[in-house]
Write an enzyme that holds these catalytic residues in place. Structure first.
Site, PDB file in Angstrom:
ATOM      1  N   PHE A 139       0.865  -1.181   0.000  1.00 44.43           N
ATOM      2  CA  PHE A 139       0.000   0.000   0.000  1.00 44.43           C
ATOM      3  C   PHE A 139       0.900   1.229   0.000  1.00 44.43           C
ATOM      4  O   PHE A 139       1.637   1.473   0.956  1.00 44.43           O
ATOM      5  CB  PHE A 139      -0.943   0.047   1.205  1.00 44.43           C
ATOM      6  N   ASP A 224       9.373   2.653   1.732  1.00 45.36           N
ATOM      7  CA  ASP A 224       8.208   3.447   2.104  1.00 45.36           C
ATOM      8  C   ASP A 224       8.039   3.329   3.618  1.00 45.36           C
ATOM      9  O   ASP A 224       7.572   2.307   4.128  1.00 45.36           O
ATOM     10  CB  ASP A 224       6.960   2.935   1.365  1.00 45.36           C
ATOM     11  N   LYS A 253       2.623  10.837   7.393  1.00 46.71           N
ATOM     12  CA  LYS A 253       1.813  10.565   8.587  1.00 46.71           C
ATOM     13  C   LYS A 253       2.317  11.273   9.848  1.00 46.71           C
ATOM     14  O   LYS A 253       2.048  12.452  10.029  1.00 46.71           O
ATOM     15  CB  LYS A 253       1.711   9.057   8.802  1.00 46.71           C
TER      16      LYS A 253
END
Ligand code: PLP
Length: 403
Positions: A139, A224, A253
């Site tokens: 993802f 990532d 985030k």
């Protein structure tokens, strides 16, 4: 009775999410409150964006002061905040260069653009042939290019055609990476631990083997770390559980301190220096408000020992989860405070999350069978005990229903 606030949102909002039926109005630390005044422990922390806890007072102060002074200017001008933020991010992570964006997906896109341009201008890949390799179950966000790398049918269906030069290999097997690399390969994009994919932890040595293969074939390894980075797994960066140095990483985030979208692509100098003025940009990327909050968010990680806390509290939490002994539990896995509890097919993880909601615990399932636990890194032992107590009751209730 339907909640009028929920009805109101559904009136004109797009239906691309399916939230649990709770309306949150306030947050503080690990807690959030609903519109009826009920308190919950937030075990989702906005998909790991609220690592510092809700409305961290120092971060809120930095945000308020900077918002009142200078919030946004065009990147056509310098500000007194961006350099300090980028320098600190580079110093802490060991990368030479950093490029600021806003959301995670934008930082991933930035990394992919840098990798392609590096392939053409440095590696010597023929025009328009550059390839990116990613892993099944990944993802990396929701843009068209990124969902072009996804193996989740729903994320792709209806959104094609996708760009060329995207390849997907199974996660967790370095031999598959070596097989997939061609002279055109620009980069291997990988999550050190797959979060949205169901908290999948690859076997020890996987990242090291991949890093060696990338080096051998002059392929960029880009990790990532949007979900796994900034202390979440008990190290500043999750790839640091192995002795490797990737060519680039993406952060997001928690970099915004739970207050703003702030993301970065960080890399070696040779990679970032492919960008020249006008190649890439973002109206909001690197604005002084985001830079001030991002810098403070990085500082607080260390000042409040949040990385060590993630390691020790994560270990305690996993140990406690293993004492639950429910026949519904298939596996407990994860690193630090990024933990998945997989239930077997006999009961839905979604139903268990609804039950937990009633016990004052907020979380959500991922991939139908996995309950995710990713609380703010400031969580205390007693709060973990409260969650375990609620889980024990919820599993007993569910088992009774099945009996
Ligand atoms: N990469 C990873 C590993 C993620 O977990 C996410 C979000 O969940 C993203 C990228 C996308 O970030 P954003 O939703 O901020 O675009």
């Amino acid at each position: 009775m339907p909640n009028p606030i929920i009805e109101n949102e559904r009136l004109s909002g797009a239906r691309n999410y399916d939230p649990l039926p709770v309306v949150l109005v306030r947050g503080e630390g690990v807690f959030v409150w609903d519109d009826a005044g009920n308190r919950y422990i937030d075990m989702m922390s906005a998909y790991s964006a609220v690592s510092h806890g809700h409305c961290h007072p120092v971060l809120v102060k930095v945000l308020q002061e900077q918002a009142a002074k200078l919030a946004i200017v065009s990147r056509a001008f310098y500000t007194d905040k961006l350099g300090a933020f980028l320098n600190l991010a580079c110093e802490l992570t060991g990368f030479a260069r950093a490029l600021p964006m806003n959301t995670g997906a934008e930082a991933v896109e930035t990394a992919l653009k840098a990798a392609r341009k590096w392939a053409y201008t440095v590696k010597g890949v023929a025009k328009d042939k550059a390839e990116i390799i990613a892993c099944a179950g990944n993802f990396h966000g929701r843009t068209i290019t990124i969902v072009g790398l996804s193996t989740i049918p729903q994320y792709r269906a209806g959104f094609g055609p996708f760009p060329e030069g995207l390849k997907v290999i199974p996660y967790g097997d370095p031999l598959e990476l070596e097989k997939a690399i061609t002279p055109h390969t620009a980069a291997f994009l990988v999550e050190p631990l797959q979060g949205e994919g169901g908290i999948i932890v690859p076997r020890a040595g996987y990242l090291k083997a991949c890093a060696d293969i990338c080096k051998k074939h002059n392929v960029l390894m880009i990790c990532d770390e949007i979900q796994t980075g900034l202390g979440r797994t008990g190290k500043l960066l999750a790839y640091q559980h192995e002795d490797i140095q990737p060519d680039g990483i993406v952060l997001g985030k928690a970099l915004g301190g739970g207050l703003l979208p702030v993301s970065l692509f960080l890399s070696r100098k040779e990679v970032m220096d492919v960008f020249t003025p006008g190649d890439h940009g973002s109206t909001f990327g690197g604005n002084p408000l985001a830079a001030a909050v991002g810098k403070a968010a990085l500082e607080i990680l260390f000042r409040e020992n949040l990385i060590e806390r993630a390691a020790t509290m994560g270990k305690y939490f996993q140990e406690q989860l293993r004492t639950l002994h429910s026949s519904l539990i298939k596996e407990v896995r994860g690193k630090g405070l990024l933990i998945g509890l997989e239930v077997n097919d006999s009961y839905s993880a979604h139903e268990l999350c609804l039950k937990l909601l009633k016990h004052g615990i907020l979380t959500k399932e991922t991939h139908q069978t996995v309950i995710r636990f990713a609380p703010p890194l400031i969580i205390e032992k007693e709060q973990i005990d409260t969650v375990i107590h609620a889980l024990r009751e919820v599993f007993v209730e569910a088992e009774k229903e099945l009996a």
